[in-house]
Design an enzyme around this catalytic site. Structure first.
Site, PDB file in Angstrom:
ATOM      1  N   CYS A 152       0.874  -1.176   0.000  1.00 32.50           N
ATOM      2  CA  CYS A 152       0.000   0.000   0.000  1.00 32.50           C
ATOM      3  C   CYS A 152       0.910   1.225   0.000  1.00 32.50           C
ATOM      4  O   CYS A 152       2.026   1.155  -0.484  1.00 32.50           O
ATOM      5  CB  CYS A 152      -0.973  -0.020   1.183  1.00 32.50           C
ATOM      6  SG  CYS A 152      -0.205   0.148   2.804  1.00 32.50           S
ATOM      7  N   ARG A 153       0.454   2.330   0.542  1.00 33.06           N
ATOM      8  CA  ARG A 153       1.290   3.543   0.528  1.00 33.06           C
ATOM      9  C   ARG A 153       2.466   3.421   1.495  1.00 33.06           C
ATOM     10  O   ARG A 153       3.605   3.695   1.142  1.00 33.06           O
ATOM     11  CB  ARG A 153       0.444   4.771   0.856  1.00 33.06           C
ATOM     12  CG  ARG A 153       1.218   6.066   0.808  1.00 33.06           C
ATOM     13  CD  ARG A 153       0.267   7.262   0.990  1.00 33.06           C
ATOM     14  NE  ARG A 153       0.978   8.509   0.808  1.00 33.06           N
ATOM     15  CZ  ARG A 153       1.519   9.210   1.794  1.00 33.06           C
ATOM     16  NH1 ARG A 153       1.438   8.771   3.037  1.00 33.06           N
ATOM     17  NH2 ARG A 153       2.157  10.324   1.545  1.00 33.06           N
TER      18      ARG A 153
END
Length: 109
Positions: A61-62
């Site tokens: 993810c981020r």
């Protein structure tokens, strides 16, 4: 929580990106499968169809928080899954390519 460093990922490793649509459109790792965490349970079958049989799923993810949640879920389902430590922020900082759907240079949102 099983984790892997971005530097340890090899070309061809199966990558699952669980960021939301706007983040994906800004830039992602080429070849990654995109299933946003908000849609993950409903679209779980897409992962099981795409993931390599008896292979590892690298979840990103981020920054690593959302992917950690998905990694735990997958592990509970008996899937060999690992969280990519630091996520796309570390991916980009390490100089790994970030692309858009049309092949342009992307960025991490």
């Amino acid at each position: 929580m099983p984790t892997v460093e971005v530097a340890d990922l090899k070309d061809g490793d199966f990558l699952l990106d669980v960021r939301e649509e706007d983040e994906w459109k800004a830039g992602h790792a080429e070849g990654a499968l995109h299933i946003p965490i908000s849609e993950f349970v409903a679209r779980y079958g897409e992962l099981t169809e795409a993931a390599p049989q008896d292979g590892r799923v690298h979840v990103i993810c981020r920054s690593g928080g959302r992917s950690a949640q998905v990694t735990m879920y997958l592990a509970q389902q008996g899937i060999d899954a690992v969280n990519v430590d630091g996520g796309m922020q570390v991916w980009e900082a390490a100089g790994r390519p970030v692309t858009t759907d049309d092949g342009q240079q992307g960025f991490v949102l």
